[in-house]
Design a protein around this motif. Sequence first.
Motif, PDB file in Angstrom:
ATOM      1  N   GLU A   1      -0.006   6.680  15.861  1.00 13.20           N
ATOM      2  CA  GLU A   1      -1.128   5.897  15.772  1.00 13.20           C
ATOM      3  C   GLU A   1      -1.714   6.164  14.072  1.00 13.20           C
ATOM      4  O   GLU A   1      -1.646   7.605  14.083  1.00 13.20           O
ATOM      5  CB  GLU A   1      -2.307   5.774  16.565  1.00 13.20           C
ATOM      6  N   LYS A   2      -2.215   5.394  13.616  1.00 11.15           N
ATOM      7  CA  LYS A   2      -2.938   5.734  11.945  1.00 11.15           C
ATOM      8  C   LYS A   2      -4.404   6.118  12.547  1.00 11.15           C
ATOM      9  O   LYS A   2      -5.057   5.724  13.454  1.00 11.15           O
ATOM     10  CB  LYS A   2      -2.814   4.544  11.274  1.00 11.15           C
ATOM     11  N   GLY A   3      -4.832   7.181  11.837  1.00 11.52           N
ATOM     12  CA  GLY A   3      -6.343   7.535  11.929  1.00 11.52           C
ATOM     13  C   GLY A   3      -7.375   6.571  11.053  1.00 11.52           C
ATOM     14  O   GLY A   3      -6.963   5.646  10.776  1.00 11.52           O
ATOM     15  N   ASP A   4      -8.422   7.361  10.939  1.00  7.62           N
ATOM     16  CA  ASP A   4      -9.663   6.930  10.230  1.00  7.62           C
ATOM     17  C   ASP A   4      -9.201   6.408   8.706  1.00  7.62           C
ATOM     18  O   ASP A   4      -9.660   5.747   8.104  1.00  7.62           O
ATOM     19  CB  ASP A   4     -10.822   7.448  10.378  1.00  7.62           C
ATOM     20  N   LEU A   5      -8.551   7.454   7.931  1.00 10.51           N
ATOM     21  CA  LEU A   5      -8.302   7.505   6.732  1.00 10.51           C
ATOM     22  C   LEU A   5      -7.040   6.608   6.602  1.00 10.51           C
ATOM     23  O   LEU A   5      -5.898   7.164   6.963  1.00 10.51           O
ATOM     24  CB  LEU A   5      -8.288   8.878   6.333  1.00 10.51           C
ATOM     25  N   SER A   6      -6.855   5.805   5.612  1.00 15.64           N
ATOM     26  CA  SER A   6      -5.879   5.125   5.013  1.00 15.64           C
ATOM     27  C   SER A   6      -4.890   6.281   4.468  1.00 15.64           C
ATOM     28  O   SER A   6      -5.376   6.947   3.603  1.00 15.64           O
ATOM     29  CB  SER A   6      -6.042   4.062   4.433  1.00 15.64           C
ATOM     30  N   SER A   7      -3.386   6.064   4.798  1.00 11.55           N
ATOM     31  CA  SER A   7      -2.628   7.032   4.133  1.00 11.55           C
ATOM     32  C   SER A   7      -1.303   6.466   3.972  1.00 11.55           C
ATOM     33  O   SER A   7      -0.933   5.518   4.944  1.00 11.55           O
ATOM     34  CB  SER A   7      -2.574   8.533   5.158  1.00 11.55           C
ATOM     35  N   GLU A   8      -0.490   6.680   2.953  1.00  4.33           N
ATOM     36  CA  GLU A   8       0.566   6.262   2.556  1.00  4.33           C
ATOM     37  C   GLU A   8       1.715   6.858   3.439  1.00  4.33           C
ATOM     38  O   GLU A   8       2.971   6.963   3.142  1.00  4.33           O
ATOM     39  CB  GLU A   8       1.017   6.131   1.082  1.00  4.33           C
ATOM     40  N   SER A   9       1.231   8.212   4.028  1.00  2.00           N
ATOM     41  CA  SER A   9       2.297   8.937   4.762  1.00  2.00           C
ATOM     42  C   SER A   9       2.874   8.296   6.082  1.00  2.00           C
ATOM     43  O   SER A   9       1.993   7.344   6.666  1.00  2.00           O
ATOM     44  CB  SER A   9       1.705  10.427   5.049  1.00  2.00           C
TER      45      SER A   9
END
Lengths: 113, 117
Positions: free
Chosen positions: B56-64
């Motif tokens: 899942e993606k976390g709170d901070l948007s990341s391109e990783s």
Amino acid sequence: QKEVEQNSGPLSVPEGAIASLNCTYSDRGSQSFFWYRQYSGKSPELIMFIYSNGDKEDGRFTAQLNKASQYVSLLIRDSQPSDSATYLCAVKGSGAGSYQLTFGKGTKLSVIP
Amino acid sequence: EADIYQTPRYLVIGTGKKITLECSQTMGHDKMYWYQQDPGMELHLIHYSYGVNSTEKGDLSSESTVSRIRTEHFPLTLESARPSHTSQYLCASSEDLVRTGGDYGYTFGSGTRLTVV
């Protein structure tokens, strides 16, 4: 939005004194509370955890929890220069995402020899 | 002694390169996390996994992006590195509370300091 608030410091104490670090949290259903120490450029390391109201002592460290006030603190007795670090308060809440810790921004402690 | 390992410790790489940051743990923990932390700043959760094939993606948007094909392994990939990706990346793991009967928080790896030039 679950929040964990800490005074960013820096908190400066003389060697041998008691350092008091404070943390408040917004999620009243929070169950578990942690203190991490992070030296500059290093990763956080767990130093204390507490689940129940009251005090928990481990060597020079005492964690204090007051769920009614949504407040957790860390006392460091006989502070040493090696205690100089950033201390992160982390809270595990309730409900969705309760596996995750919510971290505060950290309090930087400086122990002056 | 660390039971969660991150490699490399330091990485300097050019813009546009693809990179994978490795994270492995030997504790059998089912939950793993990636955090991003700039110097002197707070931790930001960028990805997490509660088990194999769960990410899942976390709170901070990341391109990783991340993958979790094996319990012990949780690599993070940047398809095209940019200078804005320069940061410290911390991997952590935690154990199932029902199995342990307690809550011992996270164990962190030693981190990867990434510089994109």
